[in-house]
Design an enzyme around this catalytic site. Sequence first.
Site, mmCIF file in Angstrom:
data_model
loop_
_atom_site.group_PDB
_atom_site.id
_atom_site.type_symbol
_atom_site.label_atom_id
_atom_site.label_comp_id
_atom_site.label_asym_id
_atom_site.label_seq_id
_atom_site.Cartn_x
_atom_site.Cartn_y
_atom_site.Cartn_z
ATOM 1 N N GLY A 641 0.810 -1.201 0.000
ATOM 2 C CA GLY A 641 0.000 0.000 0.000
ATOM 3 C C GLY A 641 0.848 1.257 0.000
ATOM 4 O O GLY A 641 0.457 2.290 -0.532
ATOM 5 N N GLY A 643 3.812 1.703 -1.372
ATOM 6 C CA GLY A 643 4.540 1.951 -2.610
ATOM 7 C C GLY A 643 5.356 0.732 -2.976
ATOM 8 O O GLY A 643 4.970 -0.388 -2.653
ATOM 9 N N VAL A 645 9.084 -1.523 -3.230
ATOM 10 C CA VAL A 645 10.318 -1.794 -2.509
ATOM 11 C C VAL A 645 11.385 -2.237 -3.508
ATOM 12 O O VAL A 645 11.119 -3.081 -4.359
ATOM 13 C CB VAL A 645 10.123 -2.903 -1.460
ATOM 14 C CG1 VAL A 645 11.356 -3.029 -0.578
ATOM 15 C CG2 VAL A 645 8.891 -2.633 -0.618
ATOM 16 N N ASP A 755 0.115 -4.632 11.707
ATOM 17 C CA ASP A 755 0.088 -5.441 10.495
ATOM 18 C C ASP A 755 1.072 -6.596 10.606
ATOM 19 O O ASP A 755 1.917 -6.812 9.735
ATOM 20 C CB ASP A 755 0.374 -4.574 9.264
ATOM 21 C CG ASP A 755 -0.125 -5.241 7.981
ATOM 22 O OD1 ASP A 755 -0.863 -6.240 8.077
ATOM 23 O OD2 ASP A 755 0.246 -4.768 6.891
#
Length: 953
Positions: A641, A643, A645, A755
């Site tokens: 979410g 962006g 990596v 998360d």
Amino acid sequence: MMCWRIHLCLLVALVQVFGIAAWTYTDDFVALKSLKDEWENVPPNWDGDDPCGHNWDGISCSDTRVISITLASINLSGHLSSDIKGLSALETLDLSYNKGMTGPLPSSIGNLQELSSLILVGCGFSGPIPSSIGSLQQLVYLSLNSNKFVGEIPPSIGNLSNLYWLDLADNKLSGTIPVSKGSTPGLDMLVHTKHFHFGNNQLSGEIPSQLFSSKLTLIHLLLESNQLSGNIPSSLGLVQTLEVVRLDRNSLSGSIPENLNNLTSVQELYLASNKLTGPLPNLTGMDLLNYVDLSNNPFDVTGIPPWISSLPSLTSLILENTHVEGQLPVSLFSLFQLQTVALKNNRINGTLNIGSNYSNQLQLIDLQNNFVDSFAQRGGYGPQIILVGNPICDEGGTESYCVVPPQTNSSYSTPPENCTPLPCDSDKTASSTCKCAYPYSGNLFFRSPSFSNFGNSTIFASLEEKLMATFMSHSQPVDSVTVSNPTKNEVGYLVLDLQVFPSGQDHFNRTGISRIGFILSNQTFKPPHVFGPFYFNGNNYPYFADVTGGSHKSPSTSIIIGSAVGGSVLFLLLLLAGVYALRQKRRAETAVKKNDPFGSWDPSTRSGGVPQLKGSRCFSFEELKKCTNNFSEMNGIGSGGFGKVYRGTLPNGRLVAIKRAQQGSSQGGLEFKNEIELLSRVHHKNLVSLVGFCFDQGEQMLVYEYMINGTLKDSLTGRSGIRLDWMRRLRIALGAARGVQYLHDLADPPIIHRDIKSNNILLDERLNAKVADFGLSKLMGETESGHVTTQVKGTMGYLDPEYYMTQQLTEKSDVYSFGIVLLELLTAKSPIERGKYIVREVKVAMDKTKEMYNLQGVLDPIVAANMAPGSVEKFADLALRCVQESGLNRPMMSEVVKEIENIMELAGLNPNTESASASESYEEAKKGFEHPYTNESLFAYSGGYTPSKLEPK
Ligand SMILES: *[C@@H]1O[C@H](CO)[C@@H](O)[C@H](O)[C@H]1NC(C)=O
Ligand SMILES: *[C@@H]1O[C@H](CO)[C@@H](O)[C@H](O)[C@H]1NC(C)=O
Ligand SMILES: *[C@@H]1O[C@H](CO)[C@@H](O)[C@H](O)[C@H]1NC(C)=O
Ligand SMILES: *[C@@H]1O[C@H](CO)[C@@H](O)[C@H](O)[C@H]1NC(C)=O
Ligand SMILES: *[C@@H]1O[C@H](CO)[C@@H](O)[C@H](O)[C@H]1NC(C)=O
């Protein structure tokens, strides 16, 4: 006319001298120039006035600042000028393997406040180590070994609270080991340091009892070959983290403290050649011990200690000349890793019976000069046995064991790889891939290997493989690597010749040598665990293409100036000089500004003044662009979410993972700053650490350490090729739990992860678990002012139902998600798979009245294959407690950690040893090749290098 022509020439010349390329921060250039003036054999491209812009070999810059000097093995000679202090942004200084670097280390080195690695291995530096070294607050690696330093160890080193590696070995240091007293610091304060390597010096006096405490986290304590005297302090038994203890070759006396066997992580124990008395130490319970050498001590006469046949990991038992008497138990020889039993000059009597069940690695039993009178031989092929000087050989016995065998050096060398070596020209050498080239060579010294069978080629092949993998993963132009001629030196180090062959060309260039030198000098290379701590000493590399050409300066501008400067020109010169000075000043100002990551921000929003950015660096967009190859797809390793990596390689060779916020999803500058401050304050070995960030050209990026073995999810689904057996899963569970517990209980302010999932638990090269993405929630563009009522986020399957319904976020929501991860570890299933929810599946299958709770049907077969009895049930209990509907009924993370520790102990594992490293073997090194990124060109094999050649049959 003529006059104007001269003026024009001069103008052009001056612009060249002062203008155009001058880009490096002035103070840095001035300091480098001064260093250069004191040195011979500097790289030929050290020319002009712009080290950063012109990529001087061995120099790396960040913007206009020089941040690293690495110049290994180039035959550099001269002194280190005190002007080094001008390089105030320097982070790394590595001048290793230049024996011509002599003279003292200047005290001004203490001004380099950013220095994190000071590495001067194998040079000729002399004089005392300056006390100012204690003011280098950022220092992590301090390696001054193999020089000629004299005097005492400066007590100020005790102030280096970030120090990880302290190697002062192989010098002429004297005096006592400093410990703190009043306001004077001492080495007992180095609670984060893992390595004390002080061997081969002239340290004297007692080992201070105060040096050791339960606060230390040392793993290697190497004090061999000094002049230490007095007792071994019993406080040593408090340093539970120790893995290697070498106190041999000193004058220590008295009896060994009884709590020595409290050190249950120790794998190598050397107490030989002292004056120790009293009983032999009780090593019962030191189950990880591989190598024990207690030789040459006047211990009280004792029988055979019972522990010798109860140390399950023992490879080498060296007890020469220790007054042991009695008959050796046959069970000793069936320890399944046993390689060497050396018990010369004792009073071993009776029958030597090695049974029929002896270790298949057993290589040597040396019982010279004992009282053995018979020998029970079973079977033909066995270890070498030496009984010379025993009654059994008295009557001129002719058996092979009655002859002292000639000294043979095992002679490992790398076999050629499916090719026929051809003779090479003159001074070139053939590589194992049959290419003639000029290798970079030197010696590897292993200070305490855990094996003694130097004839086992598998072990050396695994070392070559790991070396190669390391060079590849740091994108070095290496074709192949050979190690050869294993020998043991007089202090018991294993010494190997190393040759590193270039790929593409027949020689390396200076950048290549300095990078490879650095990989070996700063311990980037981690050998397979059986080799233990090491250092490398490189030879000069004289094969650069330009070596004979020398440095070619462009026709000197000074001549032009000299000949042209006449009265009428002086004015113009001064004018230009003035312009130049102004320009430099402006440049210096911009340089300073660039160095302050938040310098350009509106001061009114800079509440709290200077940002606290402990240990993390500000990168420019250009830098990160360069190190990811312009954010190429090939370097993409994930997305979310937030962006994308990317994998990147920093100029110092370090691999990093770069999270780049999607344009549009980024947040305001102040929030970004707060976020970074928060993240850079959080440090724990089970949390992925932040290396730096970028806030430049509208981009927001976070730079993290790179985790070579990818996500836990990839390993559980088999995508990474890493087989996680039950023991490894327990360690991973514990590591991850400790990471989350740290966020909850020790981070200030506490952090709720929100998360937790197997995709956010990453594995390093030793399969240590590290939790990623904590605190990132805010980076997704949301402000939160300490409230617990937030918009629900998380990942389906891991989401705490209570949080979902009430929107009340608590730590117990993380506990729920963690419980799901525990269930994944048990079953290797995704939380939601084909419409089935893992929690329900396990609950339905579970029947506590049946064997193994009736879980066989849902367990991952790999777990079922090798779990310890009882541990799976306890683990399932814990997982289900974590996923209780009501948060109140779930345990705290601290309880989860405790329970996993209990389960590990039940399974016979020590929860406090460092990860899977304790069992890292050739097997694991090999598996490392199959990590998830293998097919993404991280290992761009060149030449004929194929890991499969080492496949054990
Ligand atoms: C042994 O180690 C434990 C920690 O595991 C420590 O609490 C205890 O004090 C040590 N015992 C001795 C005698 O040093
Ligand atoms: C040796 O240590 C073990 C474990 O601490 C202990 O159980 C045993 O009694 C000790 N033996 C002797 C002879 O002290
Ligand atoms: C070996 O030596 C021990 C101790 O001196 C003695 O008690 C024992 O009887 C000896 N055994 C043999 C077989 O000579
Ligand atoms: C050589 O070492 C490997 C790995 O440690 C081991 O598995 C193997 O048994 C050894 N071979 C011999 C002949 O000792
Ligand atoms: C040095 O070698 C490296 C790797 O082979 C190469 O990338 C680099 O361009 C070379 N540098 C020079 C100045 O030739």
